[in-house]
Enzyme design. Structure first.
Site, PDB file in Angstrom:
ATOM      1  N   GLN A 201       0.878  -1.177   0.000  1.00 22.64           N
ATOM      2  CA  GLN A 201       0.000   0.000   0.000  1.00 22.64           C
ATOM      3  C   GLN A 201       0.908   1.218   0.000  1.00 22.64           C
ATOM      4  OE1 GLN A 201      -3.738  -0.568   0.164  1.00 22.64           O
ATOM      5  NE2 GLN A 201      -2.746  -2.378  -0.699  1.00 22.64           N
ATOM      6  N   ALA A 242     -11.638   2.946   4.062  1.00 20.48           N
ATOM      7  CA  ALA A 242     -10.694   2.056   3.386  1.00 20.48           C
ATOM      8  C   ALA A 242      -9.806   2.815   2.406  1.00 20.48           C
ATOM      9  CB  ALA A 242     -11.456   0.947   2.672  1.00 20.48           C
ATOM     10  N   HIS A 243      -8.896   2.082   1.798  1.00 18.64           N
ATOM     11  CA  HIS A 243      -7.930   2.718   0.897  1.00 18.64           C
ATOM     12  C   HIS A 243      -8.605   3.345  -0.321  1.00 18.64           C
ATOM     13  CE1 HIS A 243      -7.002  -1.613  -0.770  1.00 18.64           C
ATOM     14  NE2 HIS A 243      -8.274  -1.357  -0.772  1.00 18.64           N
ATOM     15  N   ASN A 244      -8.070   4.522  -0.674  1.00 12.92           N
ATOM     16  CA  ASN A 244      -8.483   5.221  -1.886  1.00 12.92           C
ATOM     17  C   ASN A 244      -9.898   5.770  -1.845  1.00 12.92           C
ATOM     18  OD1 ASN A 244      -6.439   2.822  -2.999  1.00 12.92           O
ATOM     19  ND2 ASN A 244      -6.005   4.915  -3.604  1.00 12.92           N
TER      20      ASN A 244
END
Lengths: 349, 349, 349
Positions: A201, A242-244
């Site tokens: 990540q 969460a990511h993004n």
């Protein structure tokens, strides 16, 4: 309630924040109170007609209310457009943030090449990594951990025990509560032959200005590009971002909500508690989502969306929920009945 | 995205990871990128036909894709069976884990009888208890707290602020993110005369190898026997694993999910976010569970299981949800109608 | 399971806790075990007929059970009214809390004007603020942070990494697990012109005696008045308690539940996991709420309430859930059919 050493007259308050006074402009207040429990020298507010009965019995010294209720009390009062926001400002005046001692506590571990602004306060046992930047007037609470090259903006306050991973940015005038984790790895795993391969990540988390983040909320770093929280976003406790994910300015999200990867949320949305939003969806500006809703499709239009299951006494719930398992069969049966009725109706009598 | 000092040609990559090159094998890459935002010297990947439009416009230097899309771009490319897993490995090569300084930071408090492996890194203000064991090459981040007799395996990385209670074990090559709590007491309380008697939680948590655990996730110690997390399990953020749960190898669980006590989950399951699994149930191997599902019965067969309530615009939801409260009555009414229809059908016309 | 140095005969146990012995009163036990895995010198218990098959095969040295199963095993046994509570007490005897070293660890940072009781233990790197009070025999674990003027009661144990904000109170004999945050700001924000104005949170959190709070659970301070957790309340992990919530004595709440602002919950309630309770509602005494229920109205009567959506194999769920979107239309159609049937029935044949 904690007592406050500050004291103002109603006329001083309207000089600062506008509005009109009904009653005695020299009434002095030095604390805030609820309609129910306010006492001498306390100022309270009326936010809705629901609380008019409480207004009759309040022991507050003054009340903030809207024009519609201008004459609903004999107490001295401030009449304004937005009593709740007005009250918020009065309360902030009466309850300034706890002072933080400028300087780095001797037990803190600050990298020699961290860039420390003016008037920074670093609490006991905090850790600040290499090349991290702490803006002017920022407060890094006890036991916070600021990763290498992370940036904390000016006048931002990190309560004790906040973690910011390497390379993440938090803007100016933010408030992060204890246990917040910014920039842990997103949940990126690729299946291969019955196992999972970790996807590094390598994005960051970029948090704008005037953002508040509640206790134990987590915001993951992007998988490749960054996770973005725009200015003025307000996040409650125990939220997972969460990511993004990209959250538009001035959106507010209540506790226990989870936003899956790459979701894009618009500006000024109001998302209630325990909502789930599935990955890769978009939510338009000005969308409201009710508590415990699972959003499984993109929402392109402003408005309110809901998906909570109605609760009932267990015996009733049991009967109704059991029928949900047969709902499709019920629909088919009704169609057959309709056909049989039509057949009979067509029959010459 | 964080820049990386590493650089490889496509031919070097296929030497390491297999696959074929279409285009120029000497193209060099030094970072990963998304189809949308990749630039010079970046390698990206195509995971699904959904992103073919983005492939046309990508500014990446190289792409990883599957045979089906071998000719979908003029860019230099690596063709392989599993582009996402391939990309994960390339990204790991380009983005090695942040280096951790071997040695114990002087501010850390390490028990004199802790067993410290070779090349261990212990960050500032970390605490390591009596008779704890830290494996070779493990990284104990700043402000971690490792209880007495706890074991942390080789090459395992604990990010800052991880707590491992006494006697719990974490295997090799694990990654635990900030705020993870391993081994707090399970929720064991026995009712007696309107009060609760605490049931001591004397089991442990045993975490296998290659497990990753997301920020602020909690795994409780067993009440009597142990809580078990097998090898290769991947847990996202803010997950609750109750006492005596057993999670089979290579199962992945997304954020905000709660697993109640003594649940046994099989191998290679995929459990989405905000799922709840009631106590004492078993879940077979290879089960998928959709987001926000409440699992109330044992699942004995592989397959996908769901239980989310469909969301809608509030006005529509309101009408439909109101009828759920009368669903059982509706079913009864339809049965009566059926009978009345049958009566009429039987009647001689 | 962790071994224990304590050992008792059954006759010693009934002297301490009551009950009757069947079999050999001199059988000695020194650890607890499950029916399934107990071995020599272990005592186990039978809580329900469900486990009678396991009782037949247990290798335990003694069993605690109720009168109904008095003769269900040839093993030496203690017969009592409430085997689970009895077992809890025996386990507490065999597994006393881990000893904590009295005294303040040299790495802890304790304000010179904190009031420290007798026999207090303060762990490494803990921080205790100005005018905080720590009661006799309290344990403040490693890396805890106790705010200014906060109070921790006698014999209360804070595991490592607990945060208590300024001015909050925790009673006597409480247990707070790692990552608990008491007294972060409630989510009080007033909308004004498309932005949010923060409402200062000037109330406190007041936690009674004998309360246990699970890992990473958050309890917000009151907006104006206080948030109240009465005596004997038991909270599991990852629970969110919002500002101004009032939880009655001896209520137990399972993990992942969120309680919105100003909710008032009665005494002796049992609230399962992942429940949500909307703001400003009241819940009567002795209410049980099933897992994942969203409570949207006040509950005035004791009883069990539920609201989980039934889960199914995905293909079945998909068909039924799709029909929920048309449930109101189905109801209307059935009404029309009923009318058409009535018309036909009225028609002279």
């Amino acid at each position: 309630m904690i007592s406050s050493p500050h004291e103002y007259s109603l006329s001083e308050l309207i000089k600062a924040f506008g509005g009109e006074i009904e009653g005695d402009p020299n009434v002095r207040v030095r604390k805030v109170g609820t309609l129910e429990n306010a006492g001498d020298n306390a100022i309270t507010f009326l936010s809705s007609a629901r609380f008019l009965a409480q207004l009759l019995h309040t022991k507050a010294s003054a009340v903030i209310l809207s024009d519609a209720y201008r004459n609903a009390t004999p107490l001295s009062r401030i009449v304004c457009d937005n009593p709740y926001a007005y009250f918020a400002k009065v309360s902030a005046l009466l309850n300034p943030p706890l002072p933080a001692v400028a300087g780095v506590h001797p037990s803190a571990v600050v990298s020699a090449n961290a860039l420390m602004g003016a008037r920074v306060s670093v609490g006991p046992n905090a850790v600040i990594g290499d090349s991290a930047q702490i803006g002017d007037g920022a407060v890094v609470g006890a036991q916070c951990c600021i990763g290498d090259r992370a940036i904390v903006g000016s006048e931002t306050r990190l309560h004790s025990g906040v973690t910011i991973y390497h390379d993440c940015h938090v803007g100016d005038r933010c408030i992060l509560h204890s246990g917040v984790v910014i920039g842990a790895d997103g949940f990126g795993i690729a299946p291969e032959a019955g196992r999972w391969v970790k996807v590094p990540q390598v994005g960051r988390v970029i948090v704008g200005d005037d953002v508040e983040i509640g206790a134990n909320t987590t915001i993951d770093r992007g998988a490749i590009d960054d996770t973005i929280i725009e200015d003025g976003v307000k996040l409650d406790n125990l939220i997972q971002i969460a990511h993004n994910v990209h959250i538009g300015a001035h959106t507010a999200i209540a506790a226990c909500t989870g936003i899956a990867g790459s979701v894009r949320i618009g500006r000024r949305c109001r998302i209630a508690g325990a909502v789930g939003i599935a990955g890769h969806l978009s939510i338009a500006d000005d969308v409201e989502i009710s508590a415990k809703t699972l959003v499984t499709k993109t929402i392109s239009e402003p408005g309110t969306y809901s998906g909570g299951y109605p609760f009932e006494a267990n015996s009733t719930w049991r009967r109704n929920a059991a029928q949900i398992r047969h709902l499709d069969a019920l629909v088919k049966k009704v169609k057959q009945l309709e056909k049989r009725i039509a057949d009979m109706e067509r029959k010459p009598s």
